[in-house]
Design an enzyme around this catalytic site. Structure first.
Site, PDB file in Angstrom:
ATOM      1  N   HIS A   1       4.476  -6.590  -5.045  1.00  0.00           N
ATOM      2  CA  HIS A   1       5.483  -6.973  -4.058  1.00  0.00           C
ATOM      3  C   HIS A   1       6.411  -5.804  -3.825  1.00  0.00           C
ATOM      4  O   HIS A   1       6.702  -5.047  -4.747  1.00  0.00           O
ATOM      5  CB  HIS A   1       6.287  -8.201  -4.543  1.00  0.00           C
ATOM      6  CG  HIS A   1       6.955  -8.910  -3.427  1.00  0.00           C
ATOM      7  ND1 HIS A   1       8.159  -8.502  -2.916  1.00  0.00           N
ATOM      8  CD2 HIS A   1       6.576  -9.982  -2.705  1.00  0.00           C
ATOM      9  CE1 HIS A   1       8.488  -9.309  -1.926  1.00  0.00           C
ATOM     10  NE2 HIS A   1       7.548 -10.214  -1.762  1.00  0.00           N
TER      11      HIS A   1
ATOM     12  N   ASP B   1       1.704 -15.717  -3.144  1.00  0.00           N
ATOM     13  CA  ASP B   1       0.406 -16.097  -2.593  1.00  0.00           C
ATOM     14  C   ASP B   1      -0.686 -16.264  -3.639  1.00  0.00           C
ATOM     15  O   ASP B   1      -1.779 -16.717  -3.323  1.00  0.00           O
ATOM     16  CB  ASP B   1      -0.047 -15.039  -1.575  1.00  0.00           C
ATOM     17  CG  ASP B   1       0.805 -15.080  -0.331  1.00  0.00           C
ATOM     18  OD1 ASP B   1       1.091 -16.189   0.132  1.00  0.00           O
ATOM     19  OD2 ASP B   1       1.201 -14.005   0.161  1.00  0.00           O
TER      20      ASP B   1
HETATM   21  N1  ACO Z   1      -3.770  -4.082  -6.421  1.00  0.00           N
HETATM   22  C1  ACO Z   1      -3.926  -2.834  -6.906  1.00  0.00           C
HETATM   23  N2  ACO Z   1      -2.988  -1.869  -6.787  1.00  0.00           N
HETATM   24  C2  ACO Z   1      -1.856  -2.165  -6.165  1.00  0.00           C
HETATM   25  C3  ACO Z   1      -1.618  -3.456  -5.630  1.00  0.00           C
HETATM   26  C4  ACO Z   1      -2.617  -4.437  -5.784  1.00  0.00           C
HETATM   27  N3  ACO Z   1      -2.453  -5.657  -5.304  1.00  0.00           N
HETATM   28  N4  ACO Z   1      -0.389  -3.490  -5.059  1.00  0.00           N
HETATM   29  C5  ACO Z   1       0.116  -2.273  -5.217  1.00  0.00           C
HETATM   30  N5  ACO Z   1      -0.751  -1.471  -5.888  1.00  0.00           N
HETATM   31  C6  ACO Z   1      -0.521  -0.063  -6.299  1.00  0.00           C
HETATM   32  C7  ACO Z   1      -0.677   0.890  -5.113  1.00  0.00           C
HETATM   33  O1  ACO Z   1      -2.007   1.359  -4.986  1.00  0.00           O
HETATM   34  C8  ACO Z   1       0.292   1.982  -5.521  1.00  0.00           C
HETATM   35  O2  ACO Z   1      -0.322   2.755  -6.521  1.00  0.00           O
HETATM   36  P1  ACO Z   1       0.003   4.352  -6.641  1.00  0.00           P
HETATM   37  O3  ACO Z   1       1.447   4.434  -7.012  1.00  0.00           O
HETATM   38  O4  ACO Z   1      -0.932   4.831  -7.679  1.00  0.00           O
HETATM   39  O5  ACO Z   1      -0.281   4.929  -5.273  1.00  0.00           O
HETATM   40  C9  ACO Z   1       1.439   1.220  -6.177  1.00  0.00           C
HETATM   41  O6  ACO Z   1       0.829   0.036  -6.719  1.00  0.00           O
HETATM   42  C10 ACO Z   1       2.565   0.840  -5.225  1.00  0.00           C
HETATM   43  O7  ACO Z   1       1.991   0.090  -4.163  1.00  0.00           O
HETATM   44  P2  ACO Z   1       2.445   0.185  -2.652  1.00  0.00           P
HETATM   45  O8  ACO Z   1       1.311  -0.196  -1.772  1.00  0.00           O
HETATM   46  O9  ACO Z   1       3.097   1.512  -2.390  1.00  0.00           O
HETATM   47  O10 ACO Z   1       3.589  -0.935  -2.628  1.00  0.00           O
HETATM   48  P3  ACO Z   1       4.219  -1.590  -1.354  1.00  0.00           P
HETATM   49  O11 ACO Z   1       5.564  -2.036  -1.751  1.00  0.00           O
HETATM   50  O12 ACO Z   1       4.116  -0.686  -0.178  1.00  0.00           O
HETATM   51  O13 ACO Z   1       3.243  -2.834  -1.043  1.00  0.00           O
HETATM   52  C11 ACO Z   1       2.246  -4.974  -1.165  1.00  0.00           C
HETATM   53  C12 ACO Z   1       3.498  -4.113  -1.461  1.00  0.00           C
HETATM   54  C13 ACO Z   1       1.817  -4.765   0.306  1.00  0.00           C
HETATM   55  C14 ACO Z   1       2.594  -6.429  -1.367  1.00  0.00           C
HETATM   56  C15 ACO Z   1       1.108  -4.516  -2.126  1.00  0.00           C
HETATM   57  O14 ACO Z   1       1.494  -4.750  -3.459  1.00  0.00           O
HETATM   58  C16 ACO Z   1      -0.207  -5.238  -1.818  1.00  0.00           C
HETATM   59  O15 ACO Z   1      -0.978  -4.766  -0.958  1.00  0.00           O
HETATM   60  N6  ACO Z   1      -0.494  -6.389  -2.491  1.00  0.00           N
HETATM   61  C17 ACO Z   1      -1.690  -7.165  -2.203  1.00  0.00           C
HETATM   62  C18 ACO Z   1      -1.489  -7.999  -0.954  1.00  0.00           C
HETATM   63  C19 ACO Z   1      -0.534  -9.154  -1.174  1.00  0.00           C
HETATM   64  O16 ACO Z   1      -0.652  -9.895  -2.135  1.00  0.00           O
HETATM   65  N7  ACO Z   1       0.361  -9.333  -0.213  1.00  0.00           N
HETATM   66  C20 ACO Z   1       1.349 -10.447  -0.239  1.00  0.00           C
HETATM   67  C21 ACO Z   1       2.720  -9.949  -0.561  1.00  0.00           C
HETATM   68  S1  ACO Z   1       3.867 -11.271  -0.683  1.00  0.00           S
HETATM   69  C22 ACO Z   1       4.150 -11.701   0.902  1.00  0.00           C
HETATM   70  O17 ACO Z   1       4.171 -10.968   1.822  1.00  0.00           O
HETATM   71  C23 ACO Z   1       4.371 -13.059   1.144  1.00  0.00           C
END
Ligand code: ACO
Length: 429
Positions: free
Chosen positions: A307, A364
């Site tokens: 998140h 979710d």
């Molecule tokens: N699985 C694996 N790795 C992940 C995940 C995941 N679900 N989420 C984040 N990471 C990693 C990224 O690859 C990144 O790694 P790095 O530092 O080595 O590059 C690090 O964690 C930070 O992730 P970001 O994508 O920069 O975080 P951001 O805040 O931009 O994204 C998000 C947040 C979009 C929710 C992300 O965690 C994600 O894609 N999760 C899966 C989709 C999801 O569940 N979305 C619902 C969110 S809740 C909502 O909107 C209601």
């Protein structure tokens, strides 16, 4: 804390006023930065940028705190209803008895959609994703109810559209489901409250009347409350941005629905179940998929994990996990996907990759398990999120349009394209 933050750019000092929120959150106002220094700030994804001041929802991602109008989410999930929570978000305080009665009564008055709008449903292919239908129908409401389409509606008019949207969107969603399965539409009933009315429109048919089960109603009620607002997330920021051009409320909400649809946002609940089904079909090898989620060369992400703001735990996920367990026990359902989800969570939470990046289950991760138990089909999951998020979107649009500090949203950029070059006409053949 000082009243100003000082930035030094090319030896020149720029003072930025410090703003402190009611919960002690600090920001510095860079509104004059460009005129005083020629610089802008760059913040992809607005990860560190406040776009407005808001009095609706407080969230502390480090401590796992979420409050609507000051009230902790845990208390609302335990004691409130979705209709009451909607009133709280839109009006800024809890209603008294008379106000709640009048609010609920108005929901009944506005639950039907214009009969001509039924034609829309027939025009869509039965395979359409219900989010496509929902966003189009909400925008179309501006054509059917033009009396409310104003640049700056009065307070009573906004409140009237709010009720109309909250009530009619529920009907539109149920109708789009009925259309997708080829069953006749079930009209809203005056004698049923918000959630039972929705369930009845979804699942009743001329041959099989739907039996309302209290536990199911409560579980859905809780899910809607937990989704009702989440401050400046992607879809809410979209609603505010679109509304900042003085686009009407229907158009702004329609844009919010489209923003919510993406699998990184409200579409994640559908994506989680699709992921769990895939893993299960592939033999339930949790370690294999955790390894894939960590592998930057694979496109796989653990859906329902991570998140932007929660870096400890998502308080909504905690409540939902418990609700999912309780509901399945009450209904006597054994869902292997719940067991698989728990195994995935347990493994991920012990893994250095997830610990280091502070990745936890979000809202979710377990919500889909409840929707499945209720009988809601997979492609309707994001629609359920949209029904829940509606009061939040409306509250933010109202706050935005009534705030004299609001300006049209217009971010800037750093241009990295070609520098000036002359136009060369295509050579004659
Ligand atoms: N699985 C694996 N790795 C992940 C995940 C995941 N679900 N989420 C984040 N990471 C990693 C990224 O690859 C990144 O790694 P790095 O530092 O080595 O590059 C690090 O964690 C930070 O992730 P970001 O994508 O920069 O975080 P951001 O805040 O931009 O994204 C998000 C947040 C979009 C929710 C992300 O965690 C994600 O894609 N999760 C899966 C989709 C999801 O569940 N979305 C619902 C969110 S809740 C909502 O909107 C209601």
């Amino acid at each position: 804390m000082a009243d100003f933050a000082e930035l030094k750019i090319d030896g020149k000092k720029v003072e930025c006023p410090v703003i402190i929120g009611t919960e002690g959150e600090k920001a510095f106002d860079i509104g004059k930065l460009r005129s005083q220094s020629g610089c802008i700030t760059l913040d992809p994804g607005f990860a560190n940028t406040g776009s407005c001041a808001s009095a609706i929802t407080f969230l502390d991602g480090e401590k796992g705190i979420l409050r609507y109008r000051g009230i902790p989410i845990e208390q609302l999930a335990e004691k409130s209803t979705f209709v009451e929570t909607s009133y709280l978000l839109i009006h800024g305080r809890l209603p008294n008895h008379d106000e709640l009665d009048a609010f609920s009564e108005a929901f009944n008055e506005h639950s039907m959609i214009h009969e001509d709008m039924i034609n829309f449903f027939h025009a869509y292919p039965s395979t359409s994703h219900p989010m496509a239908i929902l966003s189009a129908m909400v925008c179309a409401m501006s054509a059917y109810y033009p009396e409310f389409v104003k640049e700056r509606p009065a307070q009573e008019e906004i409140d009237r559209i709010a009720i109309q949207l909250l009530s009619k969107v529920r009907t539109i969603c149920a109708f789009s489901y009925k259309k997708s399965i080829g069953e006749p539409f079930v009209y809203p009933r005056y004698d049923l409250s918000y959630v039972p009315n929705f369930l009845n429109m979804m699942f009743s048919s001329p041959t099989h009347p739907y039996k309302i089960v209290d536990e199911v109603v409560r579980a859905l009620q809780v899910l809607l409350i937990l989704h009702a607002d989440h401050e400046q997330n992607c879809s809410t920021s979209t609603v505010r941005l679109v509304g900042s051009s003085h686009a009407n409320l229907y158009a702004s909400i329609s844009a919010g629905i489209c923003a919510l649809w993406g699998p990184l946002h409200g579409g994640a609940n559908q994506a989680v179940i699709e992921m769990l089904e895939k893993i299960q079909k592939d033999g339930g090898n949790v370690s294999k998929y955790i390894a894939m989620a960590k592998d930057k060369n694979s496109n796989f992400r653990l859906m329902g994990f991570g998140h932007r703001v929660y870096k400890n735990f998502d308080p909504r996920a905690k409540i939902i996990k418990k609700r999912a367990d309780d509901l399945l026990n009450k209904l006597g359902i054994h869902d292997p996907l719940l067991e698989l989800a728990k195994k995935m969570e347990e493994t991920a939470l012990k893994d250095e990759y997830f610990i280091e990046r502070k990745l936890y289950p979000n809202v979710d991760f377990y919500s889909g398990i409840i929707y499945r138990a209720i009988g809601i089909p997979l492609n309707m999951f994001p629609v359920m999120f949209a029904i829940g998020r509606l009061p939040g979107w409306i509250a933010h649009w109202k706050e935005m349009i009534q705030d004299p500090a609001t300006k049209i949203g217009r971010p800037l950029q750093i241009y990295v394209g070609e520098t000036k070059k002359d136009y060369t006409p295509i050579e004659k053949r």
